[in-house]
Design a protein around this motif. Structure first.
Motif: not given
Length: 126
Positions: A80-99
């Motif tokens: 959420m924090y990364y996405k708020k800053m439009m750092k989409l690659e970082e947001a995807i990386k965080s979610i990726g750890y769950i997957f």
């Protein structure tokens, strides 16, 4: 004494050191004292970036320890924090750890986590 808004970068550095050294007690002490360093009002891009990093480290730590609820919640907060800053690659990386966890362990992703991912997606894409 540092203002609360300036503590998080130092805490992130210390957290990284504790994780690299395998000092679980130090890591847990940091998480238990987060009310003393997490900013109450997030107003700068730098704060969002440091919060994303902090919650990613927290999420990965708890997933490794088997606390999937805390781990996934922290990783989603990181995204959420990364996405708020439009750092989409970082947001995807965080979610990726769950997957990665659920794929590696051949487990189904709980519906509650999917719902939280949908909220994260829709809230910041409308």
């Amino acid at each position: 004494m540092r203002p609360q808004n300036e503590k998080l970068p130092v805490v992130n550095d210390l957290l990284d050191i504790y994780i690299r050294l395998g000092d679980e007690l130090g890591v847990v002490d940091i998480f238990r004292s987060e009310s003393s360093f997490l900013p109450t009002n997030v107003g700068t891009p730098n704060q969002c970036t440091h919060l994303g990093l902090y919650f990613r480290a927290k999420g990965n730590f708890y997933i490794e320890k088997g606390d999937l609820d805390m781990g996934c919640a922290s990783l989603l907060e990181s995204a959420m924090y990364y996405k708020k800053m439009m750092k989409l690659e970082e947001a995807i990386k965080s979610i990726g750890y769950i997957f990665e966890y659920y794929t590696a362990n051949k487990e189904n992703l709980p519906f509650g986590i999917l719902q939280k991912m949908e909220i994260l997606y829709t809230v910041h894409n409308t």
